[in-house]
Design a protein around this motif. Structure first.
Motif, PDB file in Angstrom:
ATOM      1  N   SER A  28      56.235  47.432  85.766  1.00  0.00           N
ATOM      2  CA  SER A  28      56.743  46.223  85.069  1.00  0.00           C
ATOM      3  C   SER A  28      58.008  45.936  85.886  1.00  0.00           C
ATOM      4  CB  SER A  28      57.042  46.598  83.570  1.00  0.00           C
ATOM      5  OG  SER A  28      57.889  45.627  82.991  1.00  0.00           O
ATOM      6  N   SER A  29      58.183  44.457  85.912  1.00  0.00           N
ATOM      7  CA  SER A  29      59.413  43.922  86.474  1.00  0.00           C
ATOM      8  C   SER A  29      60.368  43.531  85.321  1.00  0.00           C
ATOM      9  CB  SER A  29      59.006  42.769  86.966  1.00  0.00           C
ATOM     10  OG  SER A  29      58.683  41.667  86.126  1.00  0.00           O
ATOM     11  N   GLU A  30      60.139  43.934  84.047  1.00  0.00           N
ATOM     12  CA  GLU A  30      61.127  43.859  83.051  1.00  0.00           C
ATOM     13  C   GLU A  30      61.735  45.298  82.665  1.00  0.00           C
ATOM     14  OE1 GLU A  30      61.611  40.746  81.717  1.00  0.00           O
ATOM     15  OE2 GLU A  30      60.261  40.190  83.438  1.00  0.00           O
ATOM     16  N   GLU A  37      57.996  53.943  81.165  1.00  0.00           N
ATOM     17  CA  GLU A  37      57.157  53.468  82.321  1.00  0.00           C
ATOM     18  C   GLU A  37      56.189  54.170  82.495  1.00  0.00           C
ATOM     19  OE1 GLU A  37      55.575  50.826  82.784  1.00  0.00           O
ATOM     20  OE2 GLU A  37      56.446  50.101  84.610  1.00  0.00           O
TER      21      GLU A  37
END
Length: 127
Positions: A28-30, A37
């Motif tokens: 995820s880039s968030e 994760e």
């Protein structure tokens, strides 16, 4: 017409060679401090049995606190980070092998925020 058949034949021959081929890895880039994760390492084709190995920045991820690896079935392995922190940042690689060869894919995990080291403790700076 001959060129098309030749390309189809070569593509099929490669898939039937038995060497494993992995799907790309993605984080995820968030991600922020404290989040969980996970990432899946999935064999698209090849002949079992497969051996899965995970690395972070080139070092084996065996017995690392807060990180677990689970083989979910014959074709999948899952890396789970229970709580991301500044030390979670890095390049993660899944390597799969069988008697006919190997493949590996990698992805970079980057936790949002700015961090500094304050007396040995990673601290997120709020700007």
């Amino acid at each position: 017409m001959i060129v098309v058949l030749c390309c189809v034949f070569l593509s099929t021959a490669s898939a039937d060679s038995g060497e494993p081929k992995l799907k790309s890895l993605h984080f995820s880039s968030e991600l922020e401090l404290g989040m969980r994760e996970s990432v899946h390492c999935h064999v698209l084709y090849g002949d079992p049995p497969f051996e899965f190995l995970w690395f972070k920045d080139g070092k084996s991820l065996l017995d690392v606190q807060g990180i677990s690896v689970r083989k979910t079935d014959d074709y999948d392995s899952k890396l789970i980070i229970s709580k991301v922190d500044a030390d979670s940042n890095g390049n993660y690689t899944c390597r799969v092998s069988n008697p006919k060869g190997f493949d590996e894919k990698w992805a970079v995990l980057s936790v949002k925020g700015v961090f500094c080291d304050l007396f040995g403790v990673k601290v997120k700076l709020v700007v």
